[in-house]
Scaffold this motif. Structure first.
Motif, PDB file in Angstrom:
ATOM      1  N   LEU A 184       0.731  -1.550  -0.316  1.00 23.81           N
ATOM      2  CA  LEU A 184       0.221  -0.026   0.171  1.00 23.81           C
ATOM      3  C   LEU A 184       0.973   1.462   0.478  1.00 23.81           C
ATOM      4  CD1 LEU A 184      -2.721  -0.504   2.216  1.00 23.81           C
ATOM      5  CD2 LEU A 184      -3.564  -0.106   0.293  1.00 23.81           C
ATOM      6  N   ARG A 185       2.344   1.402   0.413  1.00 23.10           N
ATOM      7  CA  ARG A 185       3.119   2.012   0.983  1.00 23.10           C
ATOM      8  C   ARG A 185       3.411   2.575  -0.741  1.00 23.10           C
ATOM      9  NH1 ARG A 185       3.793   0.949   6.212  1.00 23.10           N
ATOM     10  NH2 ARG A 185       5.087  -1.003   5.349  1.00 23.10           N
ATOM     11  N   ALA A 186       3.551   1.776  -1.428  1.00 19.15           N
ATOM     12  CA  ALA A 186       4.120   1.703  -3.032  1.00 19.15           C
ATOM     13  C   ALA A 186       3.122   2.438  -4.247  1.00 19.15           C
ATOM     14  CB  ALA A 186       4.138   0.363  -3.341  1.00 19.15           C
ATOM     15  N   VAL A 187       2.049   2.329  -3.471  1.00 17.92           N
ATOM     16  CA  VAL A 187       0.888   3.148  -3.954  1.00 17.92           C
ATOM     17  C   VAL A 187       0.809   4.639  -3.868  1.00 17.92           C
ATOM     18  CG1 VAL A 187      -1.354   2.874  -4.823  1.00 17.92           C
ATOM     19  CG2 VAL A 187      -0.302   1.078  -4.493  1.00 17.92           C
ATOM     20  N   SER A 188       1.021   5.189  -5.011  1.00 20.50           N
ATOM     21  CA  SER A 188       0.833   6.768  -4.791  1.00 20.50           C
ATOM     22  C   SER A 188      -0.293   7.135  -4.728  1.00 20.50           C
ATOM     23  CB  SER A 188       0.969   7.994  -6.480  1.00 20.50           C
ATOM     24  OG  SER A 188      -0.160   7.122  -7.183  1.00 20.50           O
ATOM     25  N   SER A 189      -0.656   8.678  -3.846  1.00 22.77           N
ATOM     26  CA  SER A 189      -1.506   8.989  -3.740  1.00 22.77           C
ATOM     27  C   SER A 189      -2.579   8.920  -4.549  1.00 22.77           C
ATOM     28  CB  SER A 189      -1.964  10.342  -2.836  1.00 22.77           C
ATOM     29  OG  SER A 189      -0.532  10.316  -1.946  1.00 22.77           O
ATOM     30  N   ILE A 190      -2.388   9.065  -6.170  1.00 20.61           N
ATOM     31  CA  ILE A 190      -3.347   9.370  -7.104  1.00 20.61           C
ATOM     32  C   ILE A 190      -4.031   7.771  -7.109  1.00 20.61           C
ATOM     33  CG2 ILE A 190      -3.667  10.209  -9.524  1.00 20.61           C
ATOM     34  CD1 ILE A 190      -3.209  12.266  -7.814  1.00 20.61           C
ATOM     35  N   GLY A 191      -2.591   7.333  -7.572  1.00 21.50           N
ATOM     36  CA  GLY A 191      -3.568   5.893  -7.365  1.00 21.50           C
ATOM     37  C   GLY A 191      -4.725   5.626  -6.496  1.00 21.50           C
ATOM     38  N   LEU A 192      -4.013   5.941  -5.409  1.00 19.17           N
ATOM     39  CA  LEU A 192      -5.288   5.003  -3.997  1.00 19.17           C
ATOM     40  C   LEU A 192      -6.503   5.368  -4.581  1.00 19.17           C
ATOM     41  CD1 LEU A 192      -3.184   5.690  -0.902  1.00 19.17           C
ATOM     42  CD2 LEU A 192      -3.501   3.141  -1.865  1.00 19.17           C
ATOM     43  N   ALA A 193      -6.324   7.085  -5.110  1.00 15.12           N
ATOM     44  CA  ALA A 193      -7.421   8.012  -5.377  1.00 15.12           C
ATOM     45  C   ALA A 193      -8.048   7.509  -6.654  1.00 15.12           C
ATOM     46  CB  ALA A 193      -7.123   9.653  -5.291  1.00 15.12           C
ATOM     47  N   HIS A 194      -7.278   7.532  -7.996  1.00 12.55           N
ATOM     48  CA  HIS A 194      -8.402   6.489  -8.677  1.00 12.55           C
ATOM     49  C   HIS A 194      -9.134   5.220  -8.744  1.00 12.55           C
ATOM     50  CE1 HIS A 194      -8.146   5.154 -13.481  1.00 12.55           C
ATOM     51  NE2 HIS A 194      -7.784   4.080 -12.758  1.00 12.55           N
ATOM     52  N   VAL A 195      -8.536   4.765  -7.399  1.00 15.69           N
ATOM     53  CA  VAL A 195      -9.051   2.812  -6.961  1.00 15.69           C
ATOM     54  C   VAL A 195     -10.290   3.997  -6.574  1.00 15.69           C
ATOM     55  CG1 VAL A 195      -9.281   1.427  -5.584  1.00 15.69           C
ATOM     56  CG2 VAL A 195      -7.166   1.310  -7.143  1.00 15.69           C
ATOM     57  N   GLY A 196     -10.861   4.404  -5.515  1.00 16.10           N
ATOM     58  CA  GLY A 196     -10.978   5.224  -4.622  1.00 16.10           C
ATOM     59  C   GLY A 196     -12.330   5.579  -5.263  1.00 16.10           C
ATOM     60  N   ASP A 197     -11.850   6.501  -6.102  1.00 19.83           N
ATOM     61  CA  ASP A 197     -12.789   6.664  -6.695  1.00 19.83           C
ATOM     62  C   ASP A 197     -14.223   5.864  -7.737  1.00 19.83           C
ATOM     63  OD1 ASP A 197     -14.487   9.056  -8.853  1.00 19.83           O
ATOM     64  OD2 ASP A 197     -13.549   7.903 -10.161  1.00 19.83           O
TER      65      ASP A 197
ATOM     66  N   THR B  92      -9.931  14.723  -3.587  1.00 17.53           N
ATOM     67  CA  THR B  92      -8.720  13.447  -3.706  1.00 17.53           C
ATOM     68  C   THR B  92      -8.699  12.777  -2.250  1.00 17.53           C
ATOM     69  OG1 THR B  92      -8.796  14.859  -5.530  1.00 17.53           O
ATOM     70  CG2 THR B  92      -6.764  13.204  -4.719  1.00 17.53           C
ATOM     71  N   ALA B  93      -8.679  13.284  -1.637  1.00 14.87           N
ATOM     72  CA  ALA B  93      -8.228  12.735   0.277  1.00 14.87           C
ATOM     73  C   ALA B  93      -9.472  11.609   0.285  1.00 14.87           C
ATOM     74  CB  ALA B  93      -8.340  13.212   1.110  1.00 14.87           C
ATOM     75  N   LEU B  94     -10.834  12.118   0.071  1.00 15.88           N
ATOM     76  CA  LEU B  94     -11.521  11.009   0.752  1.00 15.88           C
ATOM     77  C   LEU B  94     -11.567   9.798  -0.443  1.00 15.88           C
ATOM     78  CD1 LEU B  94     -14.628   9.781   1.838  1.00 15.88           C
ATOM     79  CD2 LEU B  94     -15.531  11.308  -0.363  1.00 15.88           C
ATOM     80  N   GLU B  95     -11.377   9.815  -1.956  1.00 17.87           N
ATOM     81  CA  GLU B  95     -11.264   8.604  -2.736  1.00 17.87           C
ATOM     82  C   GLU B  95      -9.689   8.141  -2.220  1.00 17.87           C
ATOM     83  OE1 GLU B  95     -11.291  11.348  -6.473  1.00 17.87           O
ATOM     84  OE2 GLU B  95     -13.353  11.101  -6.489  1.00 17.87           O
ATOM     85  N   ALA B  96      -8.618   8.762  -2.062  1.00 15.96           N
ATOM     86  CA  ALA B  96      -7.365   8.645  -1.798  1.00 15.96           C
ATOM     87  C   ALA B  96      -8.124   6.626  -0.318  1.00 15.96           C
ATOM     88  CB  ALA B  96      -6.332   9.410  -1.269  1.00 15.96           C
ATOM     89  N   LEU B  97      -8.582   7.804   0.518  1.00 13.86           N
ATOM     90  CA  LEU B  97      -9.036   7.056   1.852  1.00 13.86           C
ATOM     91  C   LEU B  97      -9.519   5.620   1.848  1.00 13.86           C
ATOM     92  CD1 LEU B  97      -8.914   6.198   4.937  1.00 13.86           C
ATOM     93  CD2 LEU B  97     -11.327   7.666   5.298  1.00 13.86           C
ATOM     94  N   LEU B  98     -11.298   5.853   0.554  1.00 11.55           N
ATOM     95  CA  LEU B  98     -11.554   5.078   0.066  1.00 11.55           C
ATOM     96  C   LEU B  98     -10.928   3.837  -0.973  1.00 11.55           C
ATOM     97  CD1 LEU B  98     -15.373   6.557  -0.847  1.00 11.55           C
ATOM     98  CD2 LEU B  98     -14.607   5.014   1.275  1.00 11.55           C
ATOM     99  N   GLY B  99      -9.777   4.152  -1.325  1.00  6.26           N
ATOM    100  CA  GLY B  99      -9.160   2.939  -1.890  1.00  6.26           C
ATOM    101  C   GLY B  99      -8.255   2.441  -1.470  1.00  6.26           C
ATOM    102  N   TRP B 100      -7.519   3.125  -0.502  1.00  2.21           N
ATOM    103  CA  TRP B 100      -6.332   2.192   0.477  1.00  2.21           C
ATOM    104  C   TRP B 100      -7.281   1.911   1.744  1.00  2.21           C
ATOM    105  CZ3 TRP B 100      -6.588   2.817   6.281  1.00  2.21           C
ATOM    106  CH2 TRP B 100      -5.404   2.534   6.449  1.00  2.21           C
TER     107      TRP B 100
END
Length: 135
Positions: free
Chosen positions: A14-27, A105-113
């Motif tokens: 998970l640490r290797a995934v960028s914030s934008i990557g987390l947000a992409h999934v979280g979206d 974006t923060a919400l999406e990153a959290l949901l993706g994470w």
């Protein structure tokens, strides 16, 4: 073989995934939850379903919903949220402020994470809070 509907990444992964990557999934996670919610609650049909979905998944709405869950986040979740808010996004939709887009974006990153870490129950709990009071 990895089961992507029931994925569970390690903290190192998970640490290797960028914030934008987390947000992409979280979206995608957030949109699927919203669509499921609208179907399950009988809130909209046909064209109305699309309009209702767009109204909930837009940055302004996501920013408002993020504010509802902030007091409930753990220290670790708050860190992921902050990391997502600080992500370097290059474009902001014209209908949202930079601050609203950062919150979304923060919400999406959290949901993706949470999703990628296999914590679907927590995603569902937070989503329920976000949707409280929805007519």
């Amino acid at each position: 073989m990895e089961t992507y509907f029931d994925i569970h990444m390690t903290p190192d992964q998970l640490r290797a995934v960028s914030s934008i990557g987390l947000a992409h999934v979280g979206d995608a996670v957030f949109e699927l939850l919203v669509r499921s919610y609208l179907c399950a609650e009988g809130k909209a049909t046909g064209k109305g379903m699309h309009r209702a979905t767009v109204a909930i998944v837009c940055a302004e709405s996501q920013a408002q919903r993020a504010e509802k869950i902030l007091p409930l986040l753990t220290e670790e979740e708050t860190g992921v949220f902050r990391r997502g808010r600080n992500a370097n996004v290059h474009s902001v939709p014209s209908h949202a402020s930079r601050a609203q887009y950062a919150e979304a974006t923060a919400l999406e990153a959290l949901l993706g994470w949470l999703y990628l870490s296999g914590r679907k129950e927590r995603v569902s709990e937070l989503f329920g809070v976000m949707m409280e009071g929805e007519n």
